[in-house]
Write a protein that holds these residues in place. Structure first.
Motif, short mmCIF file in Angstrom:
data_model
loop_
_atom_site.label_atom_id
_atom_site.label_comp_id
_atom_site.label_asym_id
_atom_site.label_seq_id
_atom_site.Cartn_x
_atom_site.Cartn_y
_atom_site.Cartn_z
N LYS A 60 0.38 -1.38 -0.24
CA LYS A 60 -0.18 -0.30 0.18
C LYS A 60 0.62 1.20 0.04
CE LYS A 60 -3.93 -1.76 0.48
NZ LYS A 60 -4.75 -1.85 -1.18
N ASP A 73 0.40 6.49 -5.91
CA ASP A 73 0.01 6.47 -3.91
C ASP A 73 -0.73 5.28 -3.73
OD1 ASP A 73 -0.37 6.71 -1.47
OD2 ASP A 73 -0.48 8.27 -0.62
N LYS A 75 -1.99 4.35 -1.38
CA LYS A 75 -3.46 4.21 -0.79
C LYS A 75 -4.78 4.86 -0.69
CE LYS A 75 -0.70 4.71 3.63
NZ LYS A 75 0.48 4.46 2.93
N ASN A 76 -4.71 5.29 -1.67
CA ASN A 76 -5.98 6.37 -2.50
C ASN A 76 -5.63 6.14 -4.10
OD1 ASN A 76 -3.84 8.40 -2.82
ND2 ASN A 76 -4.37 9.30 -1.79
N ASN A 77 -5.21 5.46 -4.89
CA ASN A 77 -4.20 5.54 -6.16
C ASN A 77 -4.48 6.78 -6.95
OD1 ASN A 77 -4.91 2.32 -6.29
ND2 ASN A 77 -6.65 2.83 -6.06
N GLU A 78 -4.20 7.96 -5.94
CA GLU A 78 -3.95 9.16 -6.64
C GLU A 78 -2.38 9.10 -7.19
OE1 GLU A 78 -3.96 13.99 -4.92
OE2 GLU A 78 -4.19 12.16 -3.04
#
Length: 266
Positions: A60, A73, A75-78
């Motif tokens: 993650k 990232d 964690k939020n697919n950003e």
């Protein structure tokens, strides 16, 4: 070693010759993660071709893709970082592909574009990555900025293409082989090393607290940007010569063997 991050290439490094991750590798990487050490996958591949793998490893953290042209990232697919190849160079690469009759992949917005769905190069790359190609006339893009361009072909032919590109635009783009049949062209600001340093900065981790593993030419900047660059036994000679450390091959669980020997996971 006081290690807080481990950066790992995929093909030829973490993955074995069958493009698999062994159960032992999964086990050790999960221990690394539980220890609070960041695992940073760093690959030339697009995000879509490694999503299942990342889920399998339960990673993650931030992931470096397209040889450093994009960082996501998990964690939020950003998308937190992206440097595309400019239009004028993409158009030139298209021109060269037609003039020299060499297959060209173009990548934009996580899509893979080709002009011929049925040639051997498209089939080979599809088998390698499990990606689905989109057939498109390369004269019809509205936006020619690409995350990455990639020539696929015989190594001798690609060496010829590399010489042409070095002569004409070598100082203006980043050229690298990710495998002997894959010649990648990216924005000149892009490489795995600069991308890894960016990720470490986001985590407030020093380059002296990071191990990186790789095997190919496109890994050299990453391996030399941090304190503990490790070449696989199966790595190219120039990769081995660029670093102080070596480990076993990708078919001998080289990554996890080095981690077990040098990182305290207790």
């Amino acid at each position: 070693m006081d290690i807080k991050a481990i950066a790992i290439d995929l093909d030829g490094t973490l993955l074995n010759s069958k493009k698999e991750i062994t159960e032992r590798t999964k086990e050790i990487l999960k221990k690394v993660h539980k220890k609070g050490i960041k695992i940073i996958i760093s690959t030339g591949r697009p995000y879509v071709s490694i999503k299942n793998l990342l889920n399998e490893l339960e990673i993650k953290d931030m992931v470096i893709i397209y040889n450093g042209a994009k960082i996501i990232d998990l964690k939020n697919n950003e998308v937190i970082y992206e440097i595309p190849l400019e239009e004028k160079y993409v158009k030139y690469l298209i021109e060269i592909s037609r003039k020299e009759n060499i297959h060209l992949n173009l990548y934009q917005n996580e899509e893979w574009y080709v002009e011929n769905l049925n040639n051997e190069e498209t089939k080979k790359y599809k088998f390698l990555t499990n990606l689905i190609p989109i057939e498109k006339d390369f004269n019809t893009f509205e936006d020619y900025r690409m995350t990455k361009a990639l020539y696929v072909g015989d190594n001798l032919k690609l060496k010829k293409i590399e010489e042409i590109l070095k002569k004409e635009i070598g100082s203006e783009v980043y050229l690298t082989f990710s495998q002997e049949f894959l010649l990648e062209i990216l924005n000149k600001k892009v490489n795995k090393g600069s991308a890894l340093l960016y990720v470490l900065e986001q985590y407030n981790i020093s380059s002296e607290q990071c191990i990186a593993f790789g095997d190919a030419e496109n890994d050299i900047e990453m391996l030399t940007s941090i304190k503990y660059g490790v070449a696989m036994k199966n790595a190219l000679k120039k990769v081995k010569e660029s670093v102080k450390y070596q480990t076993l091959s990708n078919d001998e669980n080289g990554v996890v063997e080095f981690i077990n020997t040098h990182v305290n996971l207790e």
